[in-house]
Design an enzyme around this catalytic site. Structure first.
Site, PDB file in Angstrom:
ATOM      1  N   GLU A  44       0.831  -1.209   0.000  1.00 12.16           N
ATOM      2  CA  GLU A  44       0.000   0.000   0.000  1.00 12.16           C
ATOM      3  C   GLU A  44       0.869   1.265   0.000  1.00 12.16           C
ATOM      4  O   GLU A  44       0.470   2.299  -0.515  1.00 12.16           O
ATOM      5  CB  GLU A  44      -0.902   0.000   1.241  1.00 12.16           C
ATOM      6  CG  GLU A  44      -2.377   0.112   0.888  1.00 12.16           C
ATOM      7  CD  GLU A  44      -3.293  -0.038   2.092  1.00 12.16           C
ATOM      8  OE1 GLU A  44      -4.203  -0.859   2.001  1.00 12.16           O
ATOM      9  OE2 GLU A  44      -3.119   0.655   3.106  1.00 12.16           O
ATOM     10  N   HIS A 100       8.497 -26.929   0.367  1.00 10.42           N
ATOM     11  CA  HIS A 100       7.838 -28.036  -0.332  1.00 10.42           C
ATOM     12  C   HIS A 100       6.727 -27.513  -1.217  1.00 10.42           C
ATOM     13  O   HIS A 100       5.784 -28.233  -1.541  1.00 10.42           O
ATOM     14  CB  HIS A 100       7.309 -29.038   0.699  1.00 10.42           C
ATOM     15  CG  HIS A 100       8.414 -29.599   1.545  1.00 10.42           C
ATOM     16  ND1 HIS A 100       9.116 -30.735   1.214  1.00 10.42           N
ATOM     17  CD2 HIS A 100       8.991 -29.120   2.683  1.00 10.42           C
ATOM     18  CE1 HIS A 100      10.049 -30.952   2.129  1.00 10.42           C
ATOM     19  NE2 HIS A 100       9.997 -29.984   3.031  1.00 10.42           N
ATOM     20  N   LYS A 149     -13.278   1.364  -1.906  1.00 14.94           N
ATOM     21  CA  LYS A 149     -14.235   1.664  -0.828  1.00 14.94           C
ATOM     22  C   LYS A 149     -15.435   2.401  -1.418  1.00 14.94           C
ATOM     23  O   LYS A 149     -16.590   2.116  -1.119  1.00 14.94           O
ATOM     24  CB  LYS A 149     -13.593   2.543   0.251  1.00 14.94           C
ATOM     25  CG  LYS A 149     -12.664   1.815   1.219  1.00 14.94           C
ATOM     26  CD  LYS A 149     -12.253   2.740   2.384  1.00 14.94           C
ATOM     27  CE  LYS A 149     -11.316   2.073   3.370  1.00 14.94           C
ATOM     28  NZ  LYS A 149     -10.921   2.887   4.505  1.00 14.94           N
TER      29      LYS A 149
HETATM   30  O1  PA5 Z   1      -3.518   1.506   5.923  1.00 18.88           O
HETATM   31  C1  PA5 Z   1      -4.607   1.994   5.800  1.00 18.88           C
HETATM   32  O2  PA5 Z   1      -4.811   3.222   5.876  1.00 18.88           O
HETATM   33  C2  PA5 Z   1      -5.834   1.124   5.569  1.00 18.88           C
HETATM   34  O3  PA5 Z   1      -5.504  -0.224   5.475  1.00 18.88           O
HETATM   35  C3  PA5 Z   1      -6.818   1.289   6.709  1.00 18.88           C
HETATM   36  O4  PA5 Z   1      -6.198   0.901   7.902  1.00 18.88           O
HETATM   37  C4  PA5 Z   1      -8.067   0.446   6.475  1.00 18.88           C
HETATM   38  O5  PA5 Z   1      -8.621   0.745   5.238  1.00 18.88           O
HETATM   39  C5  PA5 Z   1      -9.081   0.691   7.580  1.00 18.88           C
HETATM   40  O6  PA5 Z   1      -9.431   2.051   7.642  1.00 18.88           O
HETATM   41  P1  PA5 Z   1     -10.148   2.672   8.911  1.00 18.88           P
HETATM   42  O7  PA5 Z   1      -9.180   2.650  10.035  1.00 18.88           O
HETATM   43  O8  PA5 Z   1     -10.553   4.057   8.536  1.00 18.88           O
HETATM   44  O9  PA5 Z   1     -11.341   1.799   9.180  1.00 18.88           O
END
Ligand code: PA5
Length: 475
Positions: free
Chosen positions: A302, A331, A445
């Site tokens: 990410e 394996h 989202k």
């Molecule tokens: O790293 C990130 O920002 C995302 O993975 C969020 O943690 C994830 O989408 C969850 O978001 P939120 O904390 O707003 O529910």
């Protein structure tokens, strides 16, 4: 943990990059001259991270988490104690950065069959992290917990994440139906002022809430209340976790990448990416560390997977993280790593001393294929296989390096987390991308909001309906 300076030194994690160099890999590895040529890039990335430490507006608040949470830690320890006294089960509701950290720490530092242990052998309540909206998973969880004796930690910075809030709706409905006072069963970890959980907390008369700091993004949040509260509830030493992070920070105070372990790993990965090594395999030789790979996969993917540089140029940056487990994947995937395309860097996570050495009894002495094992320990075997796999990959000219943990405990895990966070920050700076945004996640989202009819997403709904699958292409 009583962390004397001596003990800290003994527990220091190490990075061995011998198998990335031409010494053993020949022309497939990096020569000293090639590495020297990377020093200015490494120095620039180091300076960028050092100069912007703690800046909330750049989402770099995570760098200071080992230092600025004394009061929060005290509060968390008190809450954790009361949770342990009042509840037999603790469930984290969250996803992505709000779930991967708690899962990782749980798996790394607790018994591998923790929930199956009798109460007196556990340091805390039974523990679950619900990070999906698979209906079967929700139903199956509800089959094994009693909401009346469960504390739910809802972790969401935005309070608008469909998965987490769906779980919240289900659980709050069940709590109401069970006649429970919601407030007593909930703990929120969320944004300080914005976000829907703040509103919900107010409506419920003030739910115990922890702050996910403004300048800390989800995937960099394990060392704030997101990860600290669940860990404390499990009876883990969160002060040692933070001390480990601070210790690693202290080891990474130079722009000379040969002396800064996280900058070294970042520089090697950056060089490999430039050479088309688009896959980064993380292979812990430890079941305790297997979910470090999941947590790292999000952090790395990410943060670095971006289509535009900070200066606005189009790019397709990033490296695909692949999770493997030693020895299990010897394996399975190792055949590919050894003989398939030259498109990978393998990071081994090795452990010097396992929590328990397990002796292998003597037996089958008349069968040479089996008899030689007796008298050794399982620790010796797993370590030998780790070494053997690194050797085989190196012989085949495959880039690999090893991060060794003297043992797996709170202090070493804290070091490892901070190491990977720094490595990611440095690499993002080298690639010149915004390490801290996630427009690709936001797009998904929003499409979900549209499909489920949320107000304000009608146009996107139309577009999505238009993109429905064509029966002509369905076999
Ligand atoms: O790293 C990130 O920002 C995302 O993975 C969020 O943690 C994830 O989408 C969850 O978001 P939120 O904390 O707003 O529910």
């Amino acid at each position: 943990m009583n962390l004397t300076d001596e003990l800290k030194k003994t527990l220091r994690i190490r990075v061995d990059y011998t198998n990335m160099t031409d010494k053993y890999l020949g022309d497939k590895g990096y020569s000293a001259k090639q590495l020297d040529a990377l020093q200015p890039t490494a120095q620039k990335a180091y300076s960028y991270v050092a100069d912007n430490r703690g800046k909330d507006e750049l989402f770099m608040g995570w760098t200071e988490l080992p230092y600025n949470q004394d009061e929060i830690v005290k509060d968390i320890l008190a809450t954790a104690k009361s949770v342990r006294e009042k509840f037999d089960t603790f469930v984290v509701l969250g996803i992505g950065g709000s779930a991967l950290g708690p899962t990782m720490a749980f798996n790394a530092l607790c018994h591998l069959h923790y929930n199956d242990l009798p109460k007196e052998k556990r340091k805390g309540p039974r523990f679950f992290v619900e990070d999906n909206v698979d209906p079967v998973r929700m139903k199956d969880l509800l089959d094994v917990i009693d909401v009346r004796t469960t504390c739910f930690n809802v972790i969401s910075k935005s309070g608008a994440t469909s998965e987490t809030m769906t779980q919240y709706l289900i659980i709050s409905d069940l709590l109401k139906k069970a006649g429970a006072n919601l407030k007593d069963h909930l703990i929120f970890t969320t944004d300080a002022a914005r976000g829907n959980l703040v509103k919900i907390s107010n409506e419920l008369g003030g739910v115990k809430s922890y702050i996910l700091p403004d300048g800390v993004g989800g995937r960099f949040s394990q060392l704030c209340p997101v990860g600290l509260l669940p860990a404390a509830v499990l009876g883990l030493d969160i002060e040692a976790l933070l001390a480990g992070a601070a210790y690693m920070d202290g080891l990474c105070k130079t722009g000379d990448f040969r002396k800064n372990p996280a900058l070294l790993a970042a520089t090697l990965q950056f060089a490999a990416m430039k050479d088309g090594k688009n896959i980064g395999v993380m292979m812990p030789y430890s079941d305790n560390l297997r979910y470090v790979s999941d947590w790292y996969a999000q952090l790395w993917a990410e943060s670095l997977g971006k289509n535009v540089t900070l200066s606005g140029k189009a790019c397709n940056a990033g490296q695909t993280p692949v999770k493997a487990l030693g020895v299990t994947d010897q394996h399975s995937q190792v055949q590919l790593y050894t003989e398939g395309p030259f498109d990978k860097v393998v990071t081994f996570l090795s452990v010097d001393q396992y929590k328990t050495p397990f002796p292998i009894p003597k037996g089958c002495e008349n069968i040479p294929d089996v008899g030689f094992l007796g008298g050794h320990t399982m620790e010796e075997l797993i370590q030998a296989e780790n070494k053997a796999t690194a050797f085989a990959l190196t012989k085949a000219g495959r880039l690999n390096y090893t991060i060794s943990l003297p043992e797996v405990n709170e202090f070493t895990l804290g070091q490892l987390l901070y190491f990977f966070e720094l490595q990611t920050a440095y690499t993002g700076a080298m690639l010149d991308v915004d390490t801290y945004n996630q427009p690709g996640v936001e797009a998904g989202k929003k499409a979900t909001f549209a499909l489920l009819g949320k107000n304000g997403y009608a146009d996107q709904k139309k577009e999505l309906d238009g993109a429905a699958s064509d029966p002509k292409y369905v076999v």
